[in-house]
Enzyme design. Structure first.
Site, PDB file in Angstrom:
ATOM      1  N   ASP A 168      23.668  29.199   5.214  1.00 44.28           N
ATOM      2  CA  ASP A 168      23.127  30.535   5.002  1.00 44.28           C
ATOM      3  C   ASP A 168      24.177  31.615   5.251  1.00 44.28           C
ATOM      4  O   ASP A 168      24.913  31.585   6.246  1.00 44.28           O
ATOM      5  CB  ASP A 168      21.925  30.771   5.921  1.00 44.28           C
ATOM      6  N   HIS A 322      22.256  22.634   3.642  1.00 47.95           N
ATOM      7  CA  HIS A 322      20.876  22.300   3.310  1.00 47.95           C
ATOM      8  C   HIS A 322      20.524  22.780   1.908  1.00 47.95           C
ATOM      9  O   HIS A 322      21.201  23.645   1.336  1.00 47.95           O
ATOM     10  CB  HIS A 322      19.888  22.878   4.334  1.00 47.95           C
TER      11      HIS A 322
END
Length: 360
Positions: A168, A322
């Site tokens: 992120d 992810h």
């Protein structure tokens, strides 16, 4: 648990709105007649580097204060992913939260099911681990800007384009470390509308890095890469029109050291890493493409998590990658993410791979 909230930024949209306790903002914001997630523009100061000390450094190396309180500990794969059973995150002591930070740093991602924690408790829990990140352009809860709603419904016709391996907001000066996602609405996809679909997969940056040849690792440890938020910002201006800070590009090491484990981990991702600094473009792109394929295809270094209502994942954004599985269109999937910022990425030449450290 006494709730500890960050100071709210000035100029938040819709000051008349307050999220009630114990209610998902998915419902309360809409019931107030407001857009959700909310893209009403407001401006934030640009982020500046701040001191950071990881809570995992205060942990018991055995994590006994946390693990002894659990009713079961399930290691989901050899390389990454642990499920803890029998604990409520909202009730953890500070000592247990410190142990959790170390466990997440070591195992990459830790899971808890059936968590009775509302969004206010989630914010307070996350704020214990660092300054909470406010996204430069993503939709927010109007009065709780530190929360990033994870939301897709029947309008997400291009949702599969987001199915990219990433860490992120790696373009930030201090990208998030320990990161928390709680899912409260699952897509009723699959036969007869059963709860299925929308799994998330994590991959271990430690294990992926160890899988590379020693010669390649020695080269990567000398390199830096540019991470960019410009493309994301341009998309925001084309669509929502909501951009809260000046978009930035930041140089980070291709291999970084985790401050708690002192292990080396790979730190590039297809979403935000744009080039390797100082290399001819075709050579740098070839290296990045090789690393991206390694991340995507290293199945033995991955764990796939099937969500249940009110399950929580807590992962280390510094040492994992992810991606969400978009197999539920046009059904609704909703969760809330809180992301404390960590240190500026660095590489310590004295640090070791995970395997080298554990073999000592």
């Amino acid at each position: 648990m006494t709730l500890q909230f960050p100071e709210k930024p000035h100029g938040l949209p819709h000051p008349e709105y307050t999220t009630p306790r114990g209610v998902s903002p998915l419902h309360s914001v809409r019931e107030a007649g407001l857009q959700y997630p909310n893209y009403t523009p407001f401006k934030l100061p640009n982020l500046e580097e701040k001191p950071f000390t990881d809570r995992g450094l205060n942990a018991d190396p055995a994590k006994a204060r946390l693990l002894n309180a659990a009713t079961d500990i399930i290691h989901l794969t050899p390389e990454i992913g642990t499920e803890i059973v029998g604990l409520q995150l909202a009730h953890l002591t500070n000592d247990q939260r410190d142990d959790l930070a170390r466990l997440v740093a070591e195992r990459g991602v830790v899971f808890f099911r059936d968590q009775q924690m509302d969004v206010h408790e989630q914010i307070s829990f996350g704020a214990y681990f660092g300054d909470l990140h406010i996204h430069q352009m993503a939709g927010i809860i109007p009065d709780l800007p530190w929360v990033h709603p994870i939301y897709k419904d029947e309008t997400a016709v291009n949702g599969r384009s987001h199915q990219i391996w990433h860490s992120d907001v790696s373009y930030e000066i201090q990208p998030p470390g320990l990161t928390m996602l709680k899912m409260d609405t699952l897509p009723r996809a699959g036969p007869e509308g059963s709860l299925a679909g929308g799994d998330t997969i994590w991959a271990s940056g430690y294990a992926l890095y160890e899988s590379l040849s020693p010669k390649l690792r020695s080269i990567l440890e000398t390199l830096e890469a540019k991470h960019s938020g410009l493309e994301q910002a341009e998309k925001a201006l084309r669509t929502s029109g909501c951009l809260r800070r000046d978009p930035i590009e930041t140089i980070h090491p291709v291999v970084r050291t985790h401050p708690v484990t002192n292990w080396k981990t790979l730190y590039v991702n297809e979403n935000f890493t744009k080039e390797i600094v100082g290399l001819e473009k075709r050579i740098g792109d070839a290296i990045l493409d090789t690393l991206y394929r390694t991340i995507a295809e290293g199945y033995e270094f991955q764990v796939r998590w099937k969500w249940t209502e009110n399950a929580v994942a807590i992962w280390d954004n510094r040492a994992t990658f992810h991606t969400g599985i978009f197999d539920y269109f046009p059904h609704l999937r909703h969760g809330l993410r809180v992301a404390p910022q960590a240190e500026r990425p660095y590489f310590d030449p004295e640090s070791k791979t995970r395997r080298e450290s554990l073999e000592k």
